[in-house]
Structure formats: structure tokens, C-alpha cells
Design a protein around this motif. Structure first.
Motif, PDB file in Angstrom:
ATOM      1  N   VAL A 172      67.877  13.171   2.324  1.00 58.24           N
ATOM      2  CA  VAL A 172      68.712  14.312   3.077  1.00 58.24           C
ATOM      3  C   VAL A 172      68.942  15.511   1.916  1.00 58.24           C
ATOM      4  O   VAL A 172      69.504  14.826   0.972  1.00 58.24           O
ATOM      5  CB  VAL A 172      69.912  14.312   3.684  1.00 58.24           C
ATOM      6  CG1 VAL A 172      70.671  15.192   4.246  1.00 58.24           C
ATOM      7  CG2 VAL A 172      69.390  13.014   4.980  1.00 58.24           C
ATOM      8  N   PHE A 173      68.671  16.780   1.693  1.00 58.48           N
ATOM      9  CA  PHE A 173      68.786  17.766   1.054  1.00 58.48           C
ATOM     10  C   PHE A 173      70.266  18.201   1.424  1.00 58.48           C
ATOM     11  O   PHE A 173      70.414  18.596   2.492  1.00 58.48           O
ATOM     12  CB  PHE A 173      67.852  18.805   0.997  1.00 58.48           C
ATOM     13  CG  PHE A 173      66.670  18.598   0.283  1.00 58.48           C
ATOM     14  CD1 PHE A 173      66.388  18.868  -1.246  1.00 58.48           C
ATOM     15  CD2 PHE A 173      65.558  18.025   0.755  1.00 58.48           C
ATOM     16  CE1 PHE A 173      65.099  18.644  -1.702  1.00 58.48           C
ATOM     17  CE2 PHE A 173      64.578  17.744   0.372  1.00 58.48           C
ATOM     18  CZ  PHE A 173      64.262  18.064  -1.209  1.00 58.48           C
ATOM     19  N   GLU A 174      71.056  18.150   0.377  1.00 58.97           N
ATOM     20  CA  GLU A 174      72.550  18.752   0.485  1.00 58.97           C
ATOM     21  C   GLU A 174      72.920  19.703  -0.620  1.00 58.97           C
ATOM     22  O   GLU A 174      72.626  19.239  -1.869  1.00 58.97           O
ATOM     23  CB  GLU A 174      73.541  17.579   0.620  1.00 58.97           C
ATOM     24  CG  GLU A 174      73.396  16.945   1.974  1.00 58.97           C
ATOM     25  CD  GLU A 174      74.583  15.970   2.130  1.00 58.97           C
ATOM     26  OE1 GLU A 174      75.476  15.830   1.274  1.00 58.97           O
ATOM     27  OE2 GLU A 174      74.588  14.988   3.155  1.00 58.97           O
ATOM     28  N   ASP A 175      73.536  20.851  -0.455  1.00 58.98           N
ATOM     29  CA  ASP A 175      73.965  21.690  -1.564  1.00 58.98           C
ATOM     30  C   ASP A 175      75.305  22.286  -1.019  1.00 58.98           C
ATOM     31  O   ASP A 175      75.565  22.841  -0.204  1.00 58.98           O
ATOM     32  CB  ASP A 175      72.834  22.663  -1.588  1.00 58.98           C
ATOM     33  CG  ASP A 175      73.036  23.688  -2.927  1.00 58.98           C
ATOM     34  OD1 ASP A 175      73.884  23.018  -3.876  1.00 58.98           O
ATOM     35  OD2 ASP A 175      72.567  24.659  -2.982  1.00 58.98           O
ATOM     36  N   ASP A 176      76.170  21.991  -2.161  1.00 61.76           N
ATOM     37  CA  ASP A 176      77.558  22.520  -1.982  1.00 61.76           C
ATOM     38  C   ASP A 176      77.593  24.118  -2.543  1.00 61.76           C
ATOM     39  O   ASP A 176      77.362  24.466  -3.395  1.00 61.76           O
ATOM     40  CB  ASP A 176      78.587  21.836  -2.696  1.00 61.76           C
ATOM     41  CG  ASP A 176      79.933  22.083  -2.438  1.00 61.76           C
ATOM     42  OD1 ASP A 176      80.292  23.156  -1.758  1.00 61.76           O
ATOM     43  OD2 ASP A 176      80.938  21.425  -2.930  1.00 61.76           O
ATOM     44  N   VAL A 177      77.639  24.950  -1.403  1.00 61.91           N
ATOM     45  CA  VAL A 177      77.812  26.340  -1.686  1.00 61.91           C
ATOM     46  C   VAL A 177      79.232  27.080  -1.450  1.00 61.91           C
ATOM     47  O   VAL A 177      79.551  28.050  -1.340  1.00 61.91           O
ATOM     48  CB  VAL A 177      76.842  27.208  -0.680  1.00 61.91           C
ATOM     49  CG1 VAL A 177      75.432  26.580  -0.761  1.00 61.91           C
ATOM     50  CG2 VAL A 177      77.163  26.888   0.958  1.00 61.91           C
ATOM     51  N   THR A 178      80.236  26.094  -1.636  1.00 60.18           N
ATOM     52  CA  THR A 178      81.544  26.588  -1.618  1.00 60.18           C
ATOM     53  C   THR A 178      81.954  27.830  -2.762  1.00 60.18           C
ATOM     54  O   THR A 178      82.463  28.791  -2.300  1.00 60.18           O
ATOM     55  CB  THR A 178      82.651  25.393  -1.879  1.00 60.18           C
ATOM     56  OG1 THR A 178      82.454  24.603  -0.792  1.00 60.18           O
ATOM     57  CG2 THR A 178      84.112  25.875  -1.742  1.00 60.18           C
ATOM     58  N   ASP A 179      81.319  27.525  -3.902  1.00 62.83           N
ATOM     59  CA  ASP A 179      81.820  28.658  -4.802  1.00 62.83           C
ATOM     60  C   ASP A 179      81.131  29.853  -4.899  1.00 62.83           C
ATOM     61  O   ASP A 179      81.415  30.903  -5.151  1.00 62.83           O
ATOM     62  CB  ASP A 179      81.202  28.034  -6.355  1.00 62.83           C
ATOM     63  CG  ASP A 179      82.005  28.937  -7.576  1.00 62.83           C
ATOM     64  OD1 ASP A 179      83.055  28.864  -7.521  1.00 62.83           O
ATOM     65  OD2 ASP A 179      80.966  29.396  -8.108  1.00 62.83           O
ATOM     66  N   LEU A 180      79.943  29.710  -3.950  1.00 61.94           N
ATOM     67  CA  LEU A 180      79.096  31.063  -3.633  1.00 61.94           C
ATOM     68  C   LEU A 180      79.681  31.917  -2.866  1.00 61.94           C
ATOM     69  O   LEU A 180      79.856  33.134  -2.669  1.00 61.94           O
ATOM     70  CB  LEU A 180      77.853  30.627  -3.042  1.00 61.94           C
ATOM     71  CG  LEU A 180      77.065  29.720  -4.015  1.00 61.94           C
ATOM     72  CD1 LEU A 180      75.472  29.373  -3.266  1.00 61.94           C
ATOM     73  CD2 LEU A 180      76.405  30.340  -5.424  1.00 61.94           C
ATOM     74  N   LEU A 181      80.429  31.204  -1.966  1.00 65.41           N
ATOM     75  CA  LEU A 181      81.070  32.183  -0.847  1.00 65.41           C
ATOM     76  C   LEU A 181      82.326  32.751  -1.287  1.00 65.41           C
ATOM     77  O   LEU A 181      83.030  33.611  -0.300  1.00 65.41           O
ATOM     78  CB  LEU A 181      81.348  31.324   0.353  1.00 65.41           C
ATOM     79  CG  LEU A 181      80.215  30.503   0.920  1.00 65.41           C
ATOM     80  CD1 LEU A 181      80.600  29.669   2.117  1.00 65.41           C
ATOM     81  CD2 LEU A 181      79.166  31.469   1.398  1.00 65.41           C
ATOM     82  N   TYR A 182      82.719  32.581  -2.300  1.00 66.82           N
ATOM     83  CA  TYR A 182      83.861  33.342  -2.953  1.00 66.82           C
ATOM     84  C   TYR A 182      83.393  35.056  -3.091  1.00 66.82           C
ATOM     85  O   TYR A 182      84.183  35.851  -2.857  1.00 66.82           O
ATOM     86  CB  TYR A 182      84.355  33.060  -4.131  1.00 66.82           C
ATOM     87  CG  TYR A 182      85.289  31.865  -3.981  1.00 66.82           C
ATOM     88  CD1 TYR A 182      86.281  31.706  -3.189  1.00 66.82           C
ATOM     89  CD2 TYR A 182      84.920  30.407  -4.840  1.00 66.82           C
ATOM     90  CE1 TYR A 182      87.005  30.519  -3.001  1.00 66.82           C
ATOM     91  CE2 TYR A 182      85.582  29.415  -4.693  1.00 66.82           C
ATOM     92  CZ  TYR A 182      86.770  29.435  -3.742  1.00 66.82           C
ATOM     93  OH  TYR A 182      87.512  28.128  -3.513  1.00 66.82           O
ATOM     94  N   TYR A 183      82.190  34.893  -3.566  1.00 65.19           N
ATOM     95  CA  TYR A 183      82.059  36.396  -3.832  1.00 65.19           C
ATOM     96  C   TYR A 183      80.443  36.715  -3.021  1.00 65.19           C
ATOM     97  O   TYR A 183      80.077  37.934  -3.162  1.00 65.19           O
ATOM     98  CB  TYR A 183      81.367  36.568  -5.304  1.00 65.19           C
ATOM     99  CG  TYR A 183      82.481  36.715  -6.204  1.00 65.19           C
ATOM    100  CD1 TYR A 183      83.160  37.918  -6.280  1.00 65.19           C
ATOM    101  CD2 TYR A 183      83.002  35.563  -6.907  1.00 65.19           C
ATOM    102  CE1 TYR A 183      84.440  37.900  -7.135  1.00 65.19           C
ATOM    103  CE2 TYR A 183      83.857  35.655  -7.859  1.00 65.19           C
ATOM    104  CZ  TYR A 183      84.853  36.823  -8.026  1.00 65.19           C
ATOM    105  OH  TYR A 183      85.859  36.893  -8.738  1.00 65.19           O
ATOM    106  N   ALA A 184      80.027  35.804  -2.358  1.00 63.45           N
ATOM    107  CA  ALA A 184      78.800  36.011  -1.540  1.00 63.45           C
ATOM    108  C   ALA A 184      78.917  35.618  -0.181  1.00 63.45           C
ATOM    109  O   ALA A 184      79.674  34.779   0.170  1.00 63.45           O
ATOM    110  CB  ALA A 184      77.635  35.641  -2.122  1.00 63.45           C
ATOM    111  N   ASP A 185      78.078  36.048   0.688  1.00 59.38           N
ATOM    112  CA  ASP A 185      78.022  35.575   2.122  1.00 59.38           C
ATOM    113  C   ASP A 185      76.617  35.098   2.315  1.00 59.38           C
ATOM    114  O   ASP A 185      75.423  35.477   2.036  1.00 59.38           O
ATOM    115  CB  ASP A 185      77.955  36.750   3.416  1.00 59.38           C
ATOM    116  CG  ASP A 185      79.361  37.250   3.192  1.00 59.38           C
ATOM    117  OD1 ASP A 185      80.215  36.447   3.073  1.00 59.38           O
ATOM    118  OD2 ASP A 185      79.446  38.569   3.176  1.00 59.38           O
TER     119      ASP A 185
END
Length: 783
Positions: free
Chosen positions: A618-631
Motif C-alpha cells: 500500500v502506497f501512503e504519503d503524509d502530505v500534512t506539511d504540504l497543505l500549510y501552503y498548498a491545496d
């Protein structure tokens, strides 16, 4: 007006002052010329047809003379081929004239066609009319033969020459000893007889008889032979060769006498005055075995360099049958052995049998059976040694195991011909062998008169072979330590164990299964080890083969082990899809500033070099930090999952196939090989917010609003700075300065203050101690 012909045209012309009479004159003249041209054309066509028929019509056969009553075949022979000549003679009945002259059908078919037969002195010609000097053909009263000079009107005729010679007496000439070649004239079918050399009678030699001194004999008794032959038309020095052969009447096998040059052959036998060839040299046959034999005489002679056998050779009176009998004698009939091969220790089981040859005299019986043991001899030839050769192998009497070499059994019963000790076979313990080798046992039998029968290699020589007991050897186990680990897997210890029986280990050969060279470890122990490095990930099957003094193991299924150096690598990249290169390709956004509204594409990938697939990954990627400045703009097939304040992208489970054995995710320098990641990757895109947030840092989450967006996929990290306003940039830069605080200075000041207080009070104590010492000193001085 209708115009009918040229005359009407001329008549109707209006030609000034020319009268119609003149015009009519020219019209009549034109008509006559036209008729003349038509007649000439018809004559020309007829001439051409006549010439064409003349050209294609075959010419008729010419004759030198017209048909006459002198012709044997009236008007001659039309078809002048050899077959046509034969047919003409047969159809007219004249064939009998040819047959009477000794001519056959084949002679006519094989004659020389279209020969030019010319008048020569002595040439005789046949015809049906009498001419001066002619004579009648024997048996005919209307066929005459005479000199061609008086019968021919021309010098030469065409005809067929036959390869046949006839004597003058056959055709009734005045010279019966004269010889003529026969010919046939095409124009009349008459025979001609051309003088030629005499016919040579062929030489013939015939085998006359084979004389024998006796038609019966006993074994060893000679039979004397003499050969006779006769020749016709032979020269004075003619010689023949005579060869005598003896054949078994039952099998027709040659048993002696031939070829020529044998003592039973006579070469260069001359003839006597009566052309008889006689060989009286007293040549004799002696037979060692009883039976019926055919004696045959072959007579050979030379015929113009070709060796021929005379007619009647080896047949008729040149073949005689004789009978040979034998007195009864003892013979060794059979030696049987229970087994011809065996493992040591080996004891042969033997059975001996005697027999009798012959039909007359006192019947012998075996009084002694003697068995002799011989061993294979590999030394040099030595005439003084009693070496026995059997089937190409040399043997010498001996027993390497220390026992005796001879066993003797006696018999006193005249009716017994089998060794009494054989019931059904006796165990020859004296010949017991503990040593591997090749051996031969010979049986000799002796009769009651102490006469030993001749040795019988065919029936009374028996070889046997002893071999070491069967060896048992095999690979028992093969282990690897460690058997798995992250590639490169260094120093893998491979240990093999063997199990043997009746064998000695010599070496172990390890095959590491990774394509590297095999390694041989020389050892006589039951265990051997070696080390090997597996530098590339994959699954490798190592095997071992063990060599002993009795052979090498071949079973690689039992002794094998799998070594699995593993390697799983993860990678991640980010590209700015808004900021493009000169050739229109996205730019690398790692550590490159992204502006408001830029679209960023993230790709995550995995490389599997474990040697086996990873199932349901299962591919998983934590994008929490990306969402501070991007959608999030495109999830790429993933599902957005928010839990415990974290946002992840999760893709459906998939199987990750392994790279082939020997292939790695990285090169020798540790850099990833992109081609080995291309099969298994996921991607998604985000878009930088516009406007870019200017929120201050979150104390509990230092990575929030820190002027960067960062993505971490299993340790593969990409960071993209965000183009925030200058004030925010100063704030973010300040966060990166060292965070020392007040604790350290307070600690230092307190340390020095405590030290000063300690030293102050220590100094006061020293002063009081000094003052006390001074006071005590003054008191002592006053005393």
C-alpha cells in the motif's frame, strides 16, 4: 451519275477538244494490261507453290541399279537401320542364309551400319544368277557365290559389316581353310564375304578330377590328394595353379587348405604332351576332429592377364567327400561358475563336467578334476612365466588373497562325469577373494590312465571379477549463515556435511548460484565450509557436490540452500509544472522556490530487489506539511485520509514484482537507477495557495508555516521553499538561529558566585588560623 469503273470515269471527262474515240482507245489498252498483270500474278503464285513442295518433299532413296533377278531381297532393303535389315531378312525368309553362315540376330543388330563395301581381291558376293567362276551355296540350288569382279557392275556398294567370321568350308569355297568377314548389301540384300585373318579358337582349361588316397580316415590320419586338369588350344608353356580346400559338410565352413600358397596349394603346374595338368606332389589333409568333410580342387589359370578358374573347379569329379572318425578320448566339457562378478569378500561357486569324444575303443572316465586360479597379469612379457592369454587378457597363476591356487577332486566311479563335489556346485573357499581384481579359473580333467585332456578355452576357462563393496556417499546438509540480509550480504558462511560408507571424501565443490566461479575445498573431513559475498540483491540457490574416491555426488536437490540478499529502495521527486525549461519541460522543484499559484507534481516510487514479490503493498504519503501552503489538485487515484491531525494519501494495494536476480536498485556509488523504479510509482499534484499565507509559526509544530513545504516518503525527502513576503522570510530565518536561552548564563554566574563565596570564607578561616599561631608564639616568648 453512278461511276462503275475507270473506263466510265475516262469516258465522262470533259477534256476540251479530245474526241471520245481517242479516250475509248486508251480505255481498251488499259483493260488488256490489267488482264496481263493478273495472269502474271497467277503464274508467280503457282511457281512458288511448286518450289515449296519440292523443298519439303523427302528425297527418294537412290539405287545403284534397278531391281534384278539377282537380288536375294527383291529390289533391296528400304529401311537401312540394323533393325530394318533384320526385319527384311526375316520377312522374306532369307534369314536362313544368315543363320547358315553362323550369323545371329544380335550380330545383325550390332553390325556396322552404312559401311562402304568395295570390290577387293578375293571378295565373294552372293546372288541368284550364275556368273563365270561361281559355285552354289551349300544346300541351295539357286543361290550362287562368286568373285565380285565378275558379279558387280560398279566398284562399291553401301551395306552393313557384321562382326562375324566364317570359314570357307561353311560357304562351299574351293579353300575350306580360308576365313571371311560377312557383310550385307542394302541395294539387293546379297551377302558378301570379305577375306580376313583366321578365327582364333578360345583357350579352355577344365578341372578333370580330384583323386584321394582314401575316402575314410581316423583323426590324425592323413588323406593324400592329387589334382588333374586338361587344356585345349593352349600354348606350350601354359601353367595352372591348383588349390585344395577342405570344408565341413554340415556348415560348409572352410577348415583348411586354401588359399594358394598354402602347403596344400600347387603353383605353376605344367601340362604333358596330351595337354593334361597333373599334380602328384602327394599333398595331404590331416583332420583333428571327426566328421564329414568335402575336399575341393580349384584350378586357376591366366587369360590375358585375368585370373580365371577352370570350368568344373570344386564340383563334379573335382570334389570328394571323406569321413573322419575318432577313438574315444576324454575331454573337458564344461566349467560353470555361479556368479562371474561379486563384491569382496567373494567366494566362487564351481561345477566341473567332463565328456567323451569318439565312438570306438575303451570309454575313458574322469578320475581327477583340477581347478586352477589365475590372476590378471599386467607385467612385461616373460617367456619363462606360464602366462595364459584368454580373450586378449593375460593371466598368471596366483592368489593375491593368500589362499591356494589349485583345488583337486578325485573320482573312482566310471559312470560319473560330473565332479562329485559339485552338488549342484561347490564353494571354492580356497579361492575366496578379499582383494578386488580380475581372475581366471581353468578346469583340467584326467582320465583313469592318467592322461590329461587338452585344455578347452571355449568351455573350461571361466573369468570372474571382484569389486569393492558398494560405496554409499551423499551430501547430507548445506547451510548458509546468514541466509538473508540487506545487500550487499558479505561473508556468508556456507557449510556442507557429507555421509559416506566404504568411501573417502576428497573434496567439496561449492556452486554459489550467483554466476560466480565455483570453489573447490579439498578436505577428507565430513564437514567443509567456505565464505562468499553476495553483492547483488536477489534469491540465489547454492549447491555443493562432494567427490570421493568412489565417485561424485550428483543429487543437488538434497544439498541446496537459498541465500536472499534483500534491497528495497524508495524515492520521491517534485516538479514545478508551471515553471518550465526552454524546451517546455517541468523544472525540478526540490530546493527551488515556488510562487503563488504554481502547480507542483509529486512522484513516489519503490524498487523491489528482494528476489520475491511484495504482495499487497500500500502506497501512503503524509502530505500534512504540504497543505500549510498548498491545496491538493489531483490525488492520482489515491484516497485522502485525515486522522489525528495528519493528512495522508493512500493508494489501493498492489503487488510489487522483484527485479531479476543480480539487478540492483542502486549503482555501485549508491545512486538510484531510475529505470528500476519506473514500474512501480504513484503521483499527485498540489497548487501553491494564492495569496500565500503569512501566518506565524505554530510553537507546537515548528514545521508549520516555516516558509517551506516538505514531503518525506520512507526517508526520501524533497523540500520546496515558498516565495513568502520579506517579513515572513525574516521570521523564518530567525527560527533557524541557535536557541541558547537564559539557563546557561545563570548556571555560569552561579558557579562563579559560589566559588567566590567559598574562597572568601576559606580566606577568612586561614587568617584566623594565622592569627592564632601568632598569639601562641608571643606567649611562649614571654615565658
Amino acid at each position: 451519275m453512278k461511276i462503275v469503273n475507270f473506263r466510265d470515269v475516262v469516258t465522262n471527262f470533259k477534256i476540251g477538244g479530245i474526241s471520245k474515240n481517242k479516250i475509248s482507245f486508251y480505255a481498251k489498252r488499259l483493260t488488256k494490261e490489267t488482264s496481263a498483270r493478273r495472269l502474271a500474278s497467277l503464274l508467280l503464285v503457282g511457281l512458288l507453290v511448286f518450289q515449296f513442295i519440292t523443298f519439303i518433299a523427302p528425297p527418294s532413296a537412290g539405287r545403284a541399279a534397278s531391281c534384278t533377278s539377282n537380288d536375294i531381297i527383291n529390289c533391296g532393303i528400304g529401311d537401312r537401320s540394323n533393325q530394318g535389315v533384320l526385319n527384311a531378312f526375316k520377312s522374306t525368309g532369307a534369314i536362313q542364309l544368315l543363320y547358315q553362315a553362323g550369323v545371329t540376330d544380335n550380330d545383325v543388330l550390332n553390325g556396322q551400319a552404312n559401311a562402304n563395301i568395295c570390290r577387293t581381291p578375293g571378295l565373294l558376293s552372293m546372288g541368284r544368277t550364275q556368273a563365270p567362276g561361281s559355285f552354289l551355296y551349300p544346300g541351295h540350288n539357286d543361290i550362287w557365290i562368286g568373285d565380285a569382279s565378275s558379279r558387280w557392275l560398279q566398284n562399291c556398294f553401301a551395306g552393313e559389316l557384321l562382326n562375324v567370321k566364317v570359314q570357307g568350308s561353311t560357304i562351299g569355297t574351293g579353300d575350306p581353310n580360308a576365313w571371311y568377314q560377312v557383310g550385307i548389301l542394302y541395294d539387293c540384300g546379297n551377302l558378301v564375304f570379305i577375306p580376313t585373318s583366321p578365327h582364333q579358337q578360345p583357350k579352355t582349361i577344365t578341372c578333370s578330377s580330384l583323386n584321394v588316397s582314401s575316402f575314410t580316415a581316423t583323426v590324425g590320419q592323413p588323406i593324400v590328394v592329387a589334382g588333374y586338369a586338361h587344356g585345349d588350344n593352349i600354348s606350350a608353356g601354359e601353367l595352372v595353379d591348383m588349390a585344395y580346400g577342405a570344408y565341413d559338410s554340415g556348415t560348409n565352413n572352410l577348415v583348411g587348405g586354401i588359399p594358394q600358397g598354402n602347403p596344400l596349394g600347387a603353383q605353376g603346374v605344367p601340362h604333358d604332351a596330351n595337354n593334361n595338368f597333373i599334380d602328384n606332389a602327394g599333398r595331404a589333409f590331416t583332420f583333428n576332429q571327426p566328421g564329414t568333410y568335402d575336399l575341393r580342387l580349384l584350378v586357376g589359370y591366366d587369360n590375358n592377364g585375368q585370373k580365371l578358374f577352370a570350368a568344373g573347379s570344386a564340383a563334379g569329379d573335382c570334389a570328394r567327400t571323406v569321413t573322419v572318425t575318432q577313438q574315444m578320448t576324454l575331454r573337458c566339457a564344461q566349467l560353470d561358475i555361479v556368479a562371474k562378478t561379486g563384491n569382496t569378500p567373494f567366494t566362487p561357486g564351481l561345477k566341473g563336467t567332463a565328456g567323451v569324444d569318439g565312438t570306438s575303443g575303451t570309454k575313458p572316465y574322469p578320475s581327477k578334476f583340477e581347478y586352477i586360479l589365475l590372476q590378471k597379469y599386467t607385467g612385461p612379457d616373460n617367456p619363462s612365466l606360464p602366462i595364459v592369454t584368454y580373450n586378449g587378457v593375460k593371466y598368471l597363476e596366483g592368489n593375491p588373497s593368500g589362499g591356494t591356487t589349485r583345488i583337486t577332486h578325485t573320482n573312482a566311479n566310471p559312470a560319473v562325469y560330473t565332479d562329485p563335489a559339485s552338488s549342484p556346485a561347490f564353494s571354492a573357499t580356497e579361492f575366496k577373494q578379499t582383494t578386488p581384481g580380475d581372475f581366471l579359473i581353468i578346469l583340467r580333467v584326467t582320465d583313469q590312465n592318467n592322461t590329461t585332456a587338452p585344455e578347452n578355452p571355449n568351455n573350461c576357462f571361466v573369468p570372474f571379477t571382484t569389486t569393492p563393496p558398494p560405496a554409499e556417499f551423499a551430501c547430507k546438509t548445506l547451510t548458509a549463515d546468514p541466509a538473508t540480509g540487506t545487500a550487499p550480504l558479505k561473508g556468508v558462511n556456507l557449510t556442507a556435511t557429507a555421509t559416506v560408507k566404504n568411501a573417502v571424501v576428497k573434496s567439496y565443490q561449492f556452486d554459489f548460484g550467483d554466476g560466480s566461479a565455483k570453489q573447490t575445498v579439498t578436505s577428507s573431513q565430513l564437514t567443509a565450509s567456505t565464505k562468499h559475498d553476495y553483492n547483488n540483491p536477489g534469491k540465489y540457490t547454492a549447491t555443493v557436490s562432494i567427490t570421493t574416491d568412489r565417485g561424485t555426488t550428483t543429487d543437488t536437490q538434497t544439498c541446496k540452500t537459498v541465500i536472499n540478499p534483500t534491497q528495497v529502495q524508495y524515492t520521491k521527486n517534485v516538479a514545478n509544472m508551471t515553471l518550465l525549461t526552454n524546451d517546455g519541460k517541468p523544472t525540478d522543484a526540490n530546493n527551488q522556490v515556488a510562487k503563488a499559484g504554481d502547480t507542483l507534481r509529486y512522484q513516489i516510487a519503490i524498487c523491489n530487489a528482494n528476489g520475491a514479490p511484495i504482495n499487497n503493498y500500500v502506497f501512503e504519503d503524509d502530505v500534512t506539511d504540504l497543505l500549510y501552503y498548498a491545496d491538493l489538485a489531483d490525488l492520482g487515484g489515491a484516497t485522502k485520509v485525515v486522522k489525528n491531525g495528519q493528512t495522508k494519501l493512500v493508494w489501493p494495494a498492489t503487488d510489487i514484482a522483484s527485479l531479476p536476480n543480480g539487478k540492483s536498485c542502486t549503482d555501485s556509488s549508491g545512486n538510484i537507477i531510475p529505470a528500476n523504479f519506473s514500474a512501480h510509482f504513484k503521483s499527485f499534484t498540489v497548487k501553491v495557495k494564492d495569496p500565500i499565507p503569512t501566518k506565524p509559526n505554530v510553537p507546537l509544530d515548528p514545521s508549520a508555516y516555516d516558509c517551506n513545504i516538505q514531503d518525506n516518503f520512507h526517508g526520501s525527502i524533497v523540500t520546496t521553499p515558498i516565495g513568502v513576503v520579506p517579513a515572513k522570510q525574516v521570521e523564518c530565518a530567525a527560527q533557524k538561529l541557535p536557541q541558547t536561552g537564559a539557563g546557561i548564563p545563570i548556571f555560569v554566574i552561579s558557579f562563579f558566585a559560589a566559588s567566590s563565596v567559598f574562597l572568601f570564607f576559606r580566606n577568612r578561616l586561614l587568617k584566623r588560623e594565622l592569627k592564632l599561631v601568632e598569639t601562641l608564639s608571643d606567649d611562649e616568648g614571654g615565658m
